[in-house]
Write a protein that holds these residues in place. Structure first.
Motif, short mmCIF file in Angstrom:
data_model
loop_
_atom_site.label_atom_id
_atom_site.label_comp_id
_atom_site.label_asym_id
_atom_site.label_seq_id
_atom_site.Cartn_x
_atom_site.Cartn_y
_atom_site.Cartn_z
N ASP A 1 27.66 25.63 42.95
CA ASP A 1 28.43 26.55 43.71
C ASP A 1 29.06 27.70 42.81
O ASP A 1 29.50 28.93 43.03
CB ASP A 1 29.79 25.90 44.13
N PHE A 2 29.21 27.39 41.39
CA PHE A 2 29.73 28.51 40.46
C PHE A 2 28.72 29.57 40.53
O PHE A 2 29.22 30.81 40.26
CB PHE A 2 29.71 27.59 38.81
N TRP A 3 27.33 29.47 40.69
CA TRP A 3 26.71 30.34 40.57
C TRP A 3 26.59 31.46 41.64
O TRP A 3 25.88 32.38 41.55
CB TRP A 3 25.29 30.07 40.23
N THR A 4 27.20 30.81 42.83
CA THR A 4 27.08 31.93 43.88
C THR A 4 27.78 33.29 43.78
O THR A 4 29.13 33.23 43.25
CB THR A 4 27.74 31.08 45.15
N GLY A 5 27.12 34.21 44.05
CA GLY A 5 27.77 35.53 43.78
C GLY A 5 27.62 36.13 42.49
O GLY A 5 28.29 37.16 42.34
N HIS B 1 20.53 30.88 35.09
CA HIS B 1 21.78 29.91 35.09
C HIS B 1 22.54 29.83 33.72
O HIS B 1 22.83 28.68 33.29
CB HIS B 1 21.87 28.89 35.97
N GLN B 2 22.36 30.78 32.84
CA GLN B 2 22.85 30.66 31.49
C GLN B 2 23.87 32.08 31.32
O GLN B 2 23.95 33.21 31.84
CB GLN B 2 21.92 30.68 30.33
N ILE B 3 24.91 31.62 30.20
CA ILE B 3 25.93 32.64 29.86
C ILE B 3 25.81 32.58 28.56
O ILE B 3 25.96 31.67 27.59
CB ILE B 3 27.54 32.24 30.14
N ILE B 4 25.50 33.55 27.91
CA ILE B 4 25.48 34.24 26.48
C ILE B 4 26.91 34.47 25.98
O ILE B 4 27.64 35.16 26.48
CB ILE B 4 24.44 35.20 26.04
N THR B 5 27.23 33.92 24.80
CA THR B 5 28.49 34.34 24.22
C THR B 5 28.14 34.17 22.61
O THR B 5 27.20 33.78 22.17
CB THR B 5 29.50 33.39 24.65
N THR B 6 29.15 34.39 21.98
CA THR B 6 29.16 34.10 20.54
C THR B 6 29.48 32.68 20.00
O THR B 6 30.15 31.91 21.21
CB THR B 6 30.21 34.93 19.66
N ALA B 7 29.02 32.16 19.00
CA ALA B 7 29.01 30.72 18.66
C ALA B 7 30.23 30.34 18.26
O ALA B 7 30.95 29.29 18.23
CB ALA B 7 27.84 30.46 17.87
N GLU B 8 31.31 31.44 17.82
CA GLU B 8 32.43 31.06 17.18
C GLU B 8 33.50 30.60 18.13
O GLU B 8 33.43 30.71 19.21
CB GLU B 8 33.23 32.51 16.43
N GLY C 1 37.11 36.65 37.62
CA GLY C 1 38.82 36.76 37.53
C GLY C 1 39.94 35.82 38.55
O GLY C 1 40.94 36.47 38.64
N GLY C 2 39.27 34.88 38.99
CA GLY C 2 40.42 33.99 39.71
C GLY C 2 39.52 32.85 40.18
O GLY C 2 38.59 32.38 39.74
N GLY C 3 40.30 31.90 40.99
CA GLY C 3 39.87 30.44 41.60
C GLY C 3 40.18 29.55 40.19
O GLY C 3 40.59 29.81 39.37
N LEU C 4 39.25 28.47 40.73
CA LEU C 4 39.41 27.33 39.74
C LEU C 4 38.44 27.49 38.64
O LEU C 4 37.41 28.07 38.65
CB LEU C 4 38.87 25.83 40.69
N PHE C 5 38.64 26.58 37.69
CA PHE C 5 37.82 26.66 36.44
C PHE C 5 36.68 25.66 36.79
O PHE C 5 36.84 24.64 37.35
CB PHE C 5 38.46 26.05 35.30
N SER C 6 35.57 25.94 36.41
CA SER C 6 34.38 24.92 36.33
C SER C 6 34.12 24.41 35.03
O SER C 6 34.32 25.09 33.95
CB SER C 6 33.10 25.72 36.86
#
Length: 526
Positions: A134-138, A86-93, A107-112
């Motif tokens: 619920d964010f991780w569903t799908g 349940h992690q998301i990798i991205t740049t630190a910038e 691409g849609g729905g509410l922000f978490s």
């Protein structure tokens, strides 16, 4: 008589080249690059990048280092990729000094609401998560490529107006460049693509796997952090063996001049590199010496241009060996040529830290420090302050201040403190034009770091506060009436809407009798 001048071309000292990591995290999930883009759900036998790429919105504090009490807000939009746990990798910038992180999937729905799990500014990498189950569903974790291809086609993916943009690219080569956020050099995958406005963690994929995260763009050339480098850090963190990025704290020159071989009495063909400058890590005694020839590192022969042959990536610069299966504090076995004979040494890899520089390259996740007294505004000299002169700050910033970039931290002077400006008031009449001057003493107290100012101002000399500046400054001394100073400071604060007369970061200040107790250290709130 032979006269030789060795000019350093690589290394930590001139901030050009460091290392490439090449450890990989085992693949777990199979990916299909051409999965139907409209798919919004996961199943055991299908994969869609729609379910792996995350849109990230970051709100952060933005500082003015010229008026360090000022605060503004900025927003940045980034991409990230779902991995395991349940992690998301991205740049630190754009994650520094953040106050709010919001995540949107598919691409849609509410922000978490999201938050940082870990961040490494030297590596320009971070992992995010959210506590909203619920964010991780799908969603589906992506597979990190092993090894990373260094040629062939690639795709660059990101969410754009709630549609998954999929742009073509062509992998050009693997390079080594300065990290976007650090003086440390890192592996960079170069990709040719016409995608506009990239450089914010976009996913780069090839053959159904993630091969990198975009960190910069220059025209049609995309720079991406390769997943070989990312995976090595993820694996070390999982095993609790990650101690941060290390580097070789010496500069070196090539061994191309035949006179160099003769002078150093090195037999045979040209090989190895000549050590020029050592001791770039403060407080560390280097085992390599000037004029040593580095012949081999951890069993890899070093050629006369500073390259070694990597089993996976062919010719790579020797700096890669500081992080190939290694981290800060680990040993590196070197074969050197010294005093006319081969020697074996065990070199301990020092840790990369921004505080090693007298003028820190970056200052993350902390309010700017300053001291205001009688309209005199004092700040630490940092690259963040120098960047106030704009995109061409290396040319536009005062030369005397920029020059300190060449100096190192010393125990007796861990910071340089600058009188950045004078806010006019009758108490400082005649000094209004003073600015960008390095302070040396206040009331006879040597100013080693900005916190020393607070103690020095408590001991005026015969009713006056005496400020002495570094030798060579246009003005050598300024004198203010200490009896009027406090009232004048309060009046100036009210006039300019300045909430506090000083902000000192106790995590920077070294142990010293001049440091205020932690309970008196103020924190500026937006």
């Amino acid at each position: 008589m032979i006269s030789l001048i060795f000019q350093p071309r690589f290394g930590r000292g001139n901030k050009t080249v460091a290392f490439i990591a090449s450890i990989f995290l085992p693949s777990v999930f199979a990916l299909h690059l051409h999965a139907a883009p409209e798919s919004k759900s996961a199943s055991a036998d299908s994969f869609s990048w729609d379910n792996s790429i995350i849109h990230i919105e970051v709100t952060s504090k933005e500082y003015s280092y010229v008026q360090p009490w000022s605060r503004t807000e900025r927003k940045a939009f980034k991409s990230g990729v779902v991995i395991s746990n349940h992690q998301i990798i991205t740049t630190a910038e754009d994650l520094a000094d953040q106050t709010l992180i919001r995540l949107k999937k598919q691409g849609g729905g509410l922000f978490s609401l999201g938050h940082v799990v870990w961040i490494d500014y030297h590596a320009n990498l971070a992992a995010l998560t959210t506590d909203e189950k619920d964010f991780w569903t799908g969603l589906q974790p992506a597979t990190l490529a092993e090894p990373v291809p260094i040629n062939g086609p690639a795709r660059i993916l990101r969410w754009e107006d709630d549609q998954l943009e999929n742009r073509q690219g062509e992998i050009e080569h693997m390079s080594v460049e300065n990290s976007s956020l650090s003086y440390i050099s890192v592996p960079v995958l170069k990709i040719d693509s016409t995608i506009p406005g990239a450089g914010f963690g976009e996913a780069v994929t090839a053959d159904g796997k993630l091969i990198g995260l975009v960190c910069q763009q220059d025209g049609d050339t995309i720079s991406a952090i390769p997943t070989s480098f990312i995976s090595s850090i993820l694996k070390a963190r999982q095993n609790n063996t990650y101690s941060g990025l290390g580097y070789f704290d010496f500069t070196w020159d090539t061994m191309e001049n035949p006179l160099s071989l003769d002078y150093l009495k090195l037999p045979g063909p040209a090989r190895g590199v000549i050590v020029k400058e050592i001791g770039l890590k403060p407080g560390v005694v280097s085992l390599v010496k000037p004029r040593d020839v580095i012949l081999q590192i951890d069993g890899f022969d070093i050629d006369a241009q500073g390259y070694y042959h990597d089993p996976q990536y062919k010719k790579l610069l020797l700096e890669n060996l500081s992080s190939r299966n290694k981290w800060a504090g680990m040993d590196s076995k070197m074969k050197i040529w010294r005093d006319g004979k081969e020697q074996d040494i065990v070199y301990k890899i020092p840790k990369a830290e921004f505080s090693d520089d007298l003028v820190p390259y970056q200052s993350f996740d902390r309010d700017p420090e300053y001291v205001l007294t009688g309209g005199f505004v004092f700040v630490p000299l940092t690259n963040a302050y120098l960047r106030s002169w704009g995109a061409s700050w290396q040319q536009k910033a005062p030369f005397r201040l920029f020059y300190y970039n060449m100096d190192k931290v010393h125990p007796d002077r861990p910071q340089r403190v600058v009188l950045s400006q004078v806010l006019p008031d009758p108490v400082n009449l005649g000094y209004e034009s003073l600015r960008n001057m390095v302070i040396d003493e206040v009331n006879g107290v040597k100013i080693k770091q900005i916190s020393d100012l607070l103690a020095a101002l408590k001991t005026p000399v015969n009713g006056f506060d005496i400020f002495k500046f570094e030798s060579g400054e246009s003005v050598q001394m300024a004198v203010l009436d200490s009896a009027e100073l406090n009232d004048a400071t309060q009046k100036i604060m009210a006039h300019y809407h300045i909430p506090l007369d000083h902000v000192i970061d106790s995590t920077i200040a070294q142990e010293s009798p001049t440091i205020l107790p932690a309970s008196t250290t103020p924190v500026v709130k937006k």
